[in-house]
Design a protein around this motif. Structure first.
Motif, PDB file in Angstrom:
ATOM      1  N   ASP A  12     -11.370   0.342   5.202  1.00 52.21           N
ATOM      2  CA  ASP A  12     -11.569   1.788   5.053  1.00 52.21           C
ATOM      3  C   ASP A  12     -10.242   2.524   5.205  1.00 52.21           C
ATOM      4  OD1 ASP A  12     -11.030   1.586   7.795  1.00 52.21           O
ATOM      5  OD2 ASP A  12     -13.131   1.862   8.373  1.00 52.21           O
ATOM      6  N   LEU A  13     -10.305   3.840   5.100  1.00 53.46           N
ATOM      7  CA  LEU A  13      -9.114   4.681   5.200  1.00 53.46           C
ATOM      8  C   LEU A  13      -8.415   4.509   6.538  1.00 53.46           C
ATOM      9  CD1 LEU A  13      -7.310   6.971   4.044  1.00 53.46           C
ATOM     10  CD2 LEU A  13      -8.921   8.595   5.094  1.00 53.46           C
ATOM     11  N   ALA A  14      -9.166   4.357   7.602  1.00 55.61           N
ATOM     12  CA  ALA A  14      -8.554   4.204   8.926  1.00 55.61           C
ATOM     13  C   ALA A  14      -7.681   2.958   8.966  1.00 55.61           C
ATOM     14  CB  ALA A  14      -9.639   4.132  10.004  1.00 55.61           C
ATOM     15  N   GLY A  15      -8.154   1.874   8.383  1.00 60.28           N
ATOM     16  CA  GLY A  15      -7.366   0.645   8.348  1.00 60.28           C
ATOM     17  C   GLY A  15      -6.109   0.790   7.511  1.00 60.28           C
ATOM     18  N   TRP A  16      -6.235   1.406   6.338  1.00 60.60           N
ATOM     19  CA  TRP A  16      -5.051   1.642   5.502  1.00 60.60           C
ATOM     20  C   TRP A  16      -4.049   2.553   6.224  1.00 60.60           C
ATOM     21  CZ3 TRP A  16      -3.723  -1.334   1.751  1.00 60.60           C
ATOM     22  CH2 TRP A  16      -4.698  -1.963   0.940  1.00 60.60           C
ATOM     23  N   SER A  17      -4.555   3.538   6.933  1.00 67.13           N
ATOM     24  CA  SER A  17      -3.668   4.475   7.630  1.00 67.13           C
ATOM     25  C   SER A  17      -2.853   3.769   8.708  1.00 67.13           C
ATOM     26  CB  SER A  17      -4.491   5.611   8.254  1.00 67.13           C
ATOM     27  OG  SER A  17      -5.143   6.372   7.255  1.00 67.13           O
ATOM     28  N   GLU A  18      -3.467   2.817   9.413  1.00 66.74           N
ATOM     29  CA  GLU A  18      -2.716   2.052  10.415  1.00 66.74           C
ATOM     30  C   GLU A  18      -1.610   1.242   9.749  1.00 66.74           C
ATOM     31  OE1 GLU A  18      -2.749   1.993  13.807  1.00 66.74           O
ATOM     32  OE2 GLU A  18      -3.906   3.810  13.394  1.00 66.74           O
ATOM     33  N   HIS A  19      -1.897   0.646   8.621  1.00 69.72           N
ATOM     34  CA  HIS A  19      -0.871  -0.093   7.881  1.00 69.72           C
ATOM     35  C   HIS A  19       0.275   0.841   7.492  1.00 69.72           C
ATOM     36  CE1 HIS A  19      -3.332  -3.517   7.987  1.00 69.72           C
ATOM     37  NE2 HIS A  19      -3.555  -3.743   6.703  1.00 69.72           N
ATOM     38  N   VAL A  20      -0.061   2.038   7.039  1.00 67.30           N
ATOM     39  CA  VAL A  20       0.968   2.969   6.566  1.00 67.30           C
ATOM     40  C   VAL A  20       1.812   3.486   7.727  1.00 67.30           C
ATOM     41  CG1 VAL A  20       1.351   5.203   5.451  1.00 67.30           C
ATOM     42  CG2 VAL A  20      -0.305   3.588   4.488  1.00 67.30           C
ATOM     43  N   ARG A  21       1.206   3.718   8.875  1.00 69.37           N
ATOM     44  CA  ARG A  21       2.000   4.151  10.040  1.00 69.37           C
ATOM     45  C   ARG A  21       3.056   3.101  10.386  1.00 69.37           C
ATOM     46  NH1 ARG A  21      -3.187   5.900  11.673  1.00 69.37           N
ATOM     47  NH2 ARG A  21      -3.303   8.184  11.722  1.00 69.37           N
ATOM     48  N   PHE A  22       2.641   1.845  10.367  1.00 67.74           N
ATOM     49  CA  PHE A  22       3.590   0.762  10.607  1.00 67.74           C
ATOM     50  C   PHE A  22       4.677   0.767   9.535  1.00 67.74           C
ATOM     51  CE2 PHE A  22       4.722  -3.690   9.499  1.00 67.74           C
ATOM     52  CZ  PHE A  22       5.438  -4.005  10.644  1.00 67.74           C
TER      53      PHE A  22
END
Length: 315
Positions: free
Chosen positions: A274-284
């Motif tokens: 979901d978006l939350a998972g993609w967002s964690e990847h992008v923060r990294f």
């Protein structure tokens, strides 16, 4: 954890610099896909590079650099043409590229050079960038992408990496848009810059460009926006992720480091749900890019996990 198959160009960047008041050019190994492969390897991932390198001394240096970085080069084809040079000039930290070398040494990989079982066995397949503008590389990339799609094996990751200096007129831009959308439609992840979105769509709103690409069939879209961070879009929503504050001296390779960091996370954790998972990847990924911007650009700027811990602590 599986491996990433990275397809695209390797070349030499000549980076504009000042030496005691005199304008000089610093040689750096580059090319967006090479940077991505090196970035994945530096972050601890298994990266395999598929592309063409010249048989000249600069090609030898790039082959040695890939080996030293831990990138598997079995997919490399050596070609007897001079290494392409990308002359890089700056307005602030943002680079502009002009390319020299015909035929381009980086675009001579053929479909026959592709190890299809290796493509099918990959966890991630990446392609994109300027090598797609030329044959035979485009046919080689299509063959690999089609095989990956049919096999339902690797996650397919794409970055158009549009370079206006290689797009002389509106017809060339239209052709690149059609080509990019061909790959967008079956990609699990599309990463592009806000500058790419302007070139392709004349769209200064990253959210609008991301929604357009998502509607074509992409699984998720990340639009990098320089110091403003990134816009992330997934089927369940979209959000903006701010970039960390850094003292940028050279943005060369920053977008490639975002791509490398995203691939490294896909290798370790698979495709987010979901978006939350993609967002964690992008923060990294933005933390990786921030560190790259604080260094002299090019493939040598790609950080290791210990570099990241020293700069940011545990991510």
């Amino acid at each position: 954890m599986g491996y990433a198959m990275v397809m695209g160009e390797a070349l030499i960047d000549l980076l504009e610099a000042d030496l005691d008041g005199e304008q000089v050019y610093r040689q750096a190994i580059g090319g967006a896909p090479l940077n991505v492969a090196v970035g994945v390897a530096r972050l601890g991932g298994d990266a395999r590079f598929a592309g063409s390198l010249s048989t000249d001394v600069l090609g030898d240096r790039m082959a040695a650099f890939l080996r030293a970085a831990g990138v598997d080069g079995q997919g490399v084809r050596r070609v007897a043409v001079p290494t392409t040079l990308a002359v890089t000039t700056f307005e602030g930290a943002e680079p502009t590229f002009t390319f020299y070398g015909e035929p381009p040494s980086y675009a001579l990989l053929t479909p026959a050079d592709i190890d299809l079982p290796a493509v099918g066995g990959a966890a991630v397949l990446y392609t994109g960038s300027i090598s797609l503008l030329r044959e035979p590389f485009l046919s080689a990339a299509r063959a690999a992408w089609t095989h990956a799609t049919a096999s339902s094996g690797p996650l397919r990751v794409f970055d158009p990496n549009a370079r206006p200096t290689l797009l002389p007129d509106t017809a060339a831009v239209d052709a690149l848009r059609d080509l990019a959308e061909e790959f967008f439609s079956t990609a699990d992840l599309v990463k592009l810059s806000s500058a790419d979105a302007i070139v392709l769509y004349g769209d200064h709103d990253p959210a609008s460009a991301a929604a357009r690409i998502l509607a074509l069939g992409a699984g998720a879209v990340v639009v990098t926006c320089g110091s403003r961070g990134a816009h992330v879009a997934a089927p369940d929503g979209a959000t903006d992720i701010p970039a960390p504050l850094v003292k940028a001296i050279d943005a060369t390779g920053a977008g490639d480091s975002v791509m490398a960091a995203l691939i490294s996370r896909l290798l370790t954790g698979g495709r987010p749900a979901d978006l939350a998972g993609w967002s964690e990847h992008v923060r990294f990924a933005l933390s990786v890019a921030g560190l790259v911007c604080e260094r002299q650009g090019g493939a040598t700027a790609m950080p290791t996990p210990s570099d990241l811990r020293d700069r940011w602590g545990d991510l």
